[in-house]
Design an enzyme around this catalytic site. Structure first.
Site, PDB file in Angstrom:
ATOM      1  N   TYR A  70      -9.820  -9.999   5.734  1.00  0.00           N
ATOM      2  CA  TYR A  70      -9.491 -11.136   4.881  1.00  0.00           C
ATOM      3  C   TYR A  70      -9.633 -12.444   5.645  1.00  0.00           C
ATOM      4  O   TYR A  70      -9.242 -12.548   6.814  1.00  0.00           O
ATOM      5  CB  TYR A  70      -8.057 -11.013   4.358  1.00  0.00           C
ATOM      6  CG  TYR A  70      -7.870  -9.919   3.332  1.00  0.00           C
ATOM      7  CD1 TYR A  70      -8.328 -10.065   2.037  1.00  0.00           C
ATOM      8  CD2 TYR A  70      -7.211  -8.740   3.676  1.00  0.00           C
ATOM      9  CE1 TYR A  70      -8.144  -9.066   1.083  1.00  0.00           C
ATOM     10  CE2 TYR A  70      -7.014  -7.733   2.744  1.00  0.00           C
ATOM     11  CZ  TYR A  70      -7.485  -7.902   1.453  1.00  0.00           C
ATOM     12  OH  TYR A  70      -7.302  -6.900   0.528  1.00  0.00           O
TER      13      TYR A  70
ATOM     14  N   HIS B 239       0.805  -1.226   0.000  1.00  0.00           N
ATOM     15  CA  HIS B 239       0.000   0.000   0.000  1.00  0.00           C
ATOM     16  C   HIS B 239       0.838   1.276   0.000  1.00  0.00           C
ATOM     17  O   HIS B 239       0.747   2.109   0.888  1.00  0.00           O
ATOM     18  CB  HIS B 239      -0.946   0.000   1.202  1.00  0.00           C
ATOM     19  CG  HIS B 239      -1.854  -1.180   1.281  1.00  0.00           C
ATOM     20  ND1 HIS B 239      -2.698  -1.397   2.338  1.00  0.00           N
ATOM     21  CD2 HIS B 239      -2.058  -2.216   0.414  1.00  0.00           C
ATOM     22  CE1 HIS B 239      -3.384  -2.517   2.141  1.00  0.00           C
ATOM     23  NE2 HIS B 239      -2.997  -3.028   0.976  1.00  0.00           N
TER      24      HIS B 239
END
Length: 384
Positions: free
Chosen positions: A275, A157
């Site tokens: 996740y 990221h």
């Protein structure tokens, strides 16, 4: 005589059609969409996981490759290398050579901006931006104008999208996998940065006064915050609206319009979940003082690249947003009416693999970058 006239007219038509077919690219595909039938041809191949592209005034394309190589592609598809990239660029995880942008006065000053992941002490990395002159196929007069603080280990990221306007440079930054930092104004993490074109900080930035009046460490460069990982940014010149999209976790990719000082919620609110476990993140989808997305995807499509169609080449797409999808290999059109997204169209359906960047080029044709070890530049134009 009428039949003979029609016969001659048909002969003339087929003669023109034959000439057009001879002139059309021999490797072009035809794809039907809701509004236009597209011809798609390959302009260039052999690019190593390309990330961003910008058009130079003479028609060449500057392309960044994530492994740290900058290339120049001619309008005939010839590829050459550009030298002079700075030391310290690290190619790890999602990092590498990332976004590109040109000065609005590039024709005279030759200034280009490049974003990349830069490694510092203790193997900690962050997104940095340089300002340089592009002279021929070489960069010179390189100045580092921005470095993310703090920096973190790992390769997630980095953000890295760049956009220039007449007065400002916008830099989109990801959360670097340290999600809670995206809510802290003493950190660049998970924010949109706004600088003057020379790299200085505008005094009308929303947190500039706070940064000078207090000792809380507020970063004056921050324009908006609460972002997870912006991967597309474009400006509507008619309304001066800054559009972005960002990756969510498992679900929750977002499209937003960026307002000065606004908080876009991550990780306090999101339409995604953790996740694997599918557990809730933060407070759910809404919280007071935090912006709602104009559009979101569940499941995620991993959006990439972003442009707003301005030219007349695709009249039925004019004013709409186009973006790519890394996950599904899509070209996505978002139909915009009065600033509201009223329809989504999905095209290509994985035919060319992962789409990394989407740009409207000279003459209004649409160009796509494919994210692969043998990446391509695809060129789209409507059938005649």
């Amino acid at each position: 005589m009428a039949c003979l006239s029609r016969l001659l007219s048909h002969a003339h038509y087929f003669s023109l059609l034959s000439l057009w077919l001879l002139a059309a690219p021999t490797n072009a595909d035809t794809v039907n969409t809701q509004k236009h039938t597209l011809n798609i041809d390959v302009l260039a191949t052999g690019l190593n996981h390309p990330w961003s592209m910008v058009f130079l005034p003479e028609g060449d394309i500057l392309v960044s490759e994530r492994n740290g190589v900058l290339k120049r592609v001619s309008d005939k598809g010839d590829v050459s290398h550009v030298s002079g990239l700075p030391e310290g660029l690290v190619y790890k995880g999602q990092g590498g050579l990332l976004g590109l942008a040109l000065s609005p006065d590039f024709s005279t000053n030759k200034i280009v901006y490049l974003a990349f992941s830069e490694e510092g002490q203790f193997s900690k990395a962050g997104t940095s931006v340089i300002r340089a002159k592009l002279q021929g196929n070489a960069l010179s007069d390189i100045t580092t104008i921005f470095q993310t603080a703090p920096r973190f280990a790992g390769g997630r990221h980095f953000g890295g999208c760049l956009l220039t306007t007449d007065k400002h440079l916008y830099i989109a930054l990801g959360d670097r996998g340290n999600r809670d930092k995206a809510q802290h104004l003493d950190s660049h993490i998970g924010s949109v940065i706004r600088l003057n074109l020379d790299g200085s900080t505008p005094i009308d930035n929303p947190f500039y006064a706070q940064s000078t009046a207090t000792s809380d460490g507020t970063k004056p460069e921050i324009f908006s915050y609460g972002h997870r990982n912006i991967q597309g940014m474009t400006l509507d010149p008619k309304t001066n609206t800054l559009w972005t999209h960002e990756h969510g976790p498992q679900g929750g990719d977002e499209v937003n319009t960026i307002e000065a000082g606004a908080n876009y919620g991550w990780p306090t609110i999101t339409y995604g979940v953790n996740y694997g476990t599918g557990s809730k993140i933060g407070k759910g989808t809404h919280a007071e003082g935090m912006e709602q997305p104009l559009h979101f995807w569940v499941p995620s499509i991993a959006p990439s690249g972003l442009t707003i169609v301005q030219g007349d080449t695709f009249p039925e797409w004019q004013g709409d947003l186009l973006l790519g999808s890394l996950k599904f290999g899509l070209l996505v059109r978002l139909d915009i009416e009065n600033g509201i997204i009223v329809n989504e169209e999905r095209m290509l359906d994985g035919k060319y693999g992962r789409i990394r960047d989407v740009v409207e080029g000279p003459g209004g044709k649409i160009y796509l970058l494919t994210d692969a070890s043998n990446g391509q530049i695809l060129r789209l134009h409507p059938t005649q």
